[in-house]
Design an enzyme around this catalytic site. Structure first.
Site, PDB file in Angstrom:
ATOM      1  N   SER A 134       0.753  -1.277  -0.029  1.00  0.00           N
ATOM      2  CA  SER A 134      -0.103  -0.063   0.013  1.00  0.00           C
ATOM      3  C   SER A 134       1.005   1.349   0.022  1.00  0.00           C
ATOM      4  CB  SER A 134      -0.808   0.046   1.190  1.00  0.00           C
ATOM      5  OG  SER A 134      -1.748   0.995   1.393  1.00  0.00           O
ATOM      6  N   TYR A 148      -5.526   8.030  -6.228  1.00  0.00           N
ATOM      7  CA  TYR A 148      -4.323   7.016  -5.741  1.00  0.00           C
ATOM      8  C   TYR A 148      -4.662   6.615  -4.255  1.00  0.00           C
ATOM      9  CZ  TYR A 148       0.318   5.460  -4.250  1.00  0.00           C
ATOM     10  OH  TYR A 148       1.457   4.805  -3.864  1.00  0.00           O
ATOM     11  N   LYS A 152      -5.427   3.198  -2.287  1.00  0.00           N
ATOM     12  CA  LYS A 152      -4.695   2.741  -1.106  1.00  0.00           C
ATOM     13  C   LYS A 152      -5.277   2.740   0.317  1.00  0.00           C
ATOM     14  CE  LYS A 152      -0.761   2.206  -3.542  1.00  0.00           C
ATOM     15  NZ  LYS A 152      -0.098   0.941  -3.845  1.00  0.00           N
TER      16      LYS A 152
HETATM   17  N1  LIG Z   1       8.373   4.461  -4.275  1.00  0.00           N
HETATM   18  C1  LIG Z   1       7.501   5.116  -3.359  1.00  0.00           C
HETATM   19  O1  LIG Z   1       7.797   5.937  -3.058  1.00  0.00           O
HETATM   20  C2  LIG Z   1       6.310   4.414  -3.112  1.00  0.00           C
HETATM   21  C3  LIG Z   1       5.667   4.775  -2.120  1.00  0.00           C
HETATM   22  C4  LIG Z   1       4.524   4.318  -1.558  1.00  0.00           C
HETATM   23  C5  LIG Z   1       3.792   3.316  -2.169  1.00  0.00           C
HETATM   24  N2  LIG Z   1       4.632   2.807  -3.172  1.00  0.00           N
HETATM   25  C6  LIG Z   1       3.935   1.506  -3.891  1.00  0.00           C
HETATM   26  O2  LIG Z   1       4.961   0.687  -4.217  1.00  0.00           O
HETATM   27  C7  LIG Z   1       4.831  -0.209  -5.322  1.00  0.00           C
HETATM   28  C8  LIG Z   1       5.557  -0.264  -6.333  1.00  0.00           C
HETATM   29  O3  LIG Z   1       6.100   1.063  -6.877  1.00  0.00           O
HETATM   30  P1  LIG Z   1       7.506   1.401  -7.045  1.00  0.00           P
HETATM   31  O4  LIG Z   1       7.683   2.302  -6.330  1.00  0.00           O
HETATM   32  O5  LIG Z   1       8.254   0.126  -7.272  1.00  0.00           O
HETATM   33  O6  LIG Z   1       7.287   2.196  -8.517  1.00  0.00           O
HETATM   34  P2  LIG Z   1       7.936   1.826 -10.028  1.00  0.00           P
HETATM   35  O7  LIG Z   1       9.319   1.927 -10.134  1.00  0.00           O
HETATM   36  O8  LIG Z   1       7.234   2.707 -10.903  1.00  0.00           O
HETATM   37  O9  LIG Z   1       7.409   0.369 -10.410  1.00  0.00           O
HETATM   38  C9  LIG Z   1       6.068   0.171 -10.688  1.00  0.00           C
HETATM   39  C10 LIG Z   1       5.933  -1.625 -10.731  1.00  0.00           C
HETATM   40  O10 LIG Z   1       4.556  -1.702 -11.021  1.00  0.00           O
HETATM   41  C11 LIG Z   1       4.244  -2.404 -12.336  1.00  0.00           C
HETATM   42  N3  LIG Z   1       2.950  -2.165 -12.819  1.00  0.00           N
HETATM   43  C12 LIG Z   1       2.279  -0.919 -12.825  1.00  0.00           C
HETATM   44  N4  LIG Z   1       0.741  -1.337 -13.507  1.00  0.00           N
HETATM   45  C13 LIG Z   1       1.011  -2.664 -13.753  1.00  0.00           C
HETATM   46  C14 LIG Z   1      -0.066  -3.411 -14.473  1.00  0.00           C
HETATM   47  N5  LIG Z   1      -1.041  -2.994 -14.702  1.00  0.00           N
HETATM   48  N6  LIG Z   1       0.387  -4.776 -14.167  1.00  0.00           N
HETATM   49  C15 LIG Z   1       1.575  -5.413 -13.921  1.00  0.00           C
HETATM   50  N7  LIG Z   1       2.306  -4.453 -13.288  1.00  0.00           N
HETATM   51  C16 LIG Z   1       2.301  -3.214 -13.454  1.00  0.00           C
HETATM   52  C17 LIG Z   1       5.433  -1.841 -13.245  1.00  0.00           C
HETATM   53  O11 LIG Z   1       5.785  -2.501 -14.240  1.00  0.00           O
HETATM   54  P3  LIG Z   1       6.140  -2.017 -15.858  1.00  0.00           P
HETATM   55  O12 LIG Z   1       7.502  -2.000 -15.828  1.00  0.00           O
HETATM   56  O13 LIG Z   1       5.659  -2.822 -16.754  1.00  0.00           O
HETATM   57  O14 LIG Z   1       5.606  -0.358 -15.759  1.00  0.00           O
HETATM   58  C18 LIG Z   1       6.487  -1.893 -12.277  1.00  0.00           C
HETATM   59  O15 LIG Z   1       7.141  -3.093 -12.200  1.00  0.00           O
HETATM   60  C19 LIG Z   1       3.237   0.625  -5.928  1.00  0.00           C
HETATM   61  O16 LIG Z   1       2.031  -0.203  -5.474  1.00  0.00           O
HETATM   62  C20 LIG Z   1       3.245   2.013  -5.291  1.00  0.00           C
HETATM   63  O17 LIG Z   1       2.051   2.454  -5.315  1.00  0.00           O
HETATM   64  C21 LIG Z   1       5.894   3.247  -3.801  1.00  0.00           C
END
Ligand SMILES: NC(=O)c1ccc[n+]([C@@H]2O[C@H](COP(=O)([O-])OP(=O)(O)OC[C@H]3O[C@@H](n4cnc5c(N)ncnc54)[C@H](OP(=O)(O)O)[C@@H]3O)[C@@H](O)[C@H]2O)c1
Length: 295
Positions: A134, A148, A152
């Site tokens: 989340s 968003y 979440k």
């Molecule tokens: N980084 C932060 O600051 C942060 C903070 C709070 C929560 N989060 C949460 O952490 C999780 C991971 O995000 P991240 O930070 O690692 O961001 P990221 O680097 O943008 O990675 C996002 C990942 O989700 C995948 N994805 C998006 N839509 C998809 C779909 N329809 N089907 C399958 N895969 C999909 C992307 O795949 P592709 O390569 O194919 O696009 C990528 O592997 C998310 O749920 C995000 O909301 C992140």
């Protein structure tokens, strides 16, 4: 003991870090991605431990097919990680219908569906861990992030209820709630609504914050991966695990404000009870019901 993981969004960011950390530790991983080619290097490096499986989490048939394939290959799933997701920023009224739907489909409906697809196997096993990635944005609302955070917060509600429902089956559910981490989330992956007049000081300020290039998240994705591995192995995991100082600061402030509001508005809250309840609350039992600590 080694574990079998099923991870969504293994291609980049937190999902990639977690997939790599699990494999390095000797675990087996059903690593899923919209484009499984992105996992080619991991398949070469760990041919006996990883399957790269195509999964766009918004495609229901792919969800059930990939889960069935993972169970067929590994015989079980010990840990499900619903990680795939993306951010979207703008004024609530400015998003297109398509943007709202796509956000809720990816960040809310999809993790619910993947969880529902994996649960029958975990129920049979009488064991399993579910980590819902989340966000601190699933506990605290901020201007510009309404859609968003609707997703979440929804995921948090689903997971908190589910944790109670599946506990008797030996299944444990945790919401992982990161603050800012150095992935593509706030950069290449971010999507925006069109600008609307009047929101400059609220939504506009947040958009500038992310687009200025000055925002440097405090979190390290590899350290988050290690924390998630420890969480999956912990005998008594929490239902909510906040990750990173940014998240702690935001949540502490929000919790204090919530408690202050609860206290300030308590007379109004209590004024709506039926007279029978008012009578009950004047008893020793009633006082203990309202505030277990005074008992
Ligand atoms: N980084 C932060 O600051 C942060 C903070 C709070 C929560 N989060 C949460 O952490 C999780 C991971 O995000 P991240 O930070 O690692 O961001 P990221 O680097 O943008 O990675 C996002 C990942 O989700 C995948 N994805 C998006 N839509 C998809 C779909 N329809 N089907 C399958 N895969 C999909 C992307 O795949 P592709 O390569 O194919 O696009 C990528 O592997 C998310 O749920 C995000 O909301 C992140």
């Amino acid at each position: 003991m080694t574990k079998v993981w099923f991870i969504t969004g293994s291609s980049r960011g937190l999902g990639r870090s977690l997939t790599e950390a699990g494999l390095a530790k000797g675990d087996r991983v059903a690593a899923t991605a919209r484009n499984p080619e992105t996992l080619h290097d991991l398949v070469e490096k760990y041919p006996d431990q990883v399957f790269a499986i195509k999964l766009d989490v918004t495609q229901r048939d792919e969800v059930y097919r990939s889960v069935a394939y993972a169970i067929d290959q590994f015989g079980k799933i010990d840990v499900l990680v619903n990680n795939a997701g993306f951010g979207i920023i703008g004024a609530a009224e400015a998003f297109t219908d398509q943007q709202v739907r796509s956000q809720l489909e990816t960040n809310l409906y999809a993790p619910i569906e993947v969880t529902r697809a994996v649960l029958p196997q975990m129920r049979k096993q009488r064991s399993g861990r579910i980590l819902q990635i989340s966000s601190v944005g699933g506990r605290v609302g901020n201007a510009g992030l309404s859609i968003y955070q609707a997703a979440k917060f929804g995921l948090g509600g689903f997971s908190e209820a589910l944790a109670k429902e599946v506990a008797p089956l030996g299944i444990k559910v945790s919401c992982v709630e990161p603050g800012g981490f150095r992935t593509d989330w706030a950069g290449a992956s971010m999507t925006y609504a069109r600008e609307v007049e009047g929101y400059e000081s609220s939504v506009g300020a947040r958009v500038s914050f992310f687009t200025s290039g000055k925002y440097i998240p405090m979190g390290d994705p590899d350290k988050a991966a290690n924390a998630m591995i420890d969480l999956a192995n912990h005998p008594d995991p929490p239902v909510h695990l906040v990750l990173g100082s940014e998240a702690i600061a935001l949540l502490s402030q929000a919790d204090a404000a919530r408690q202050a509001d609860l206290k300030k508005w308590l007379p109004v809250s209590l004024s709506t009870d039926h007279q029978e309840a008012v009578n009950f609350l004047e008893t020793k039992e009633g006082r203990a019901f309202l505030n277990p600590k005074t008992n």
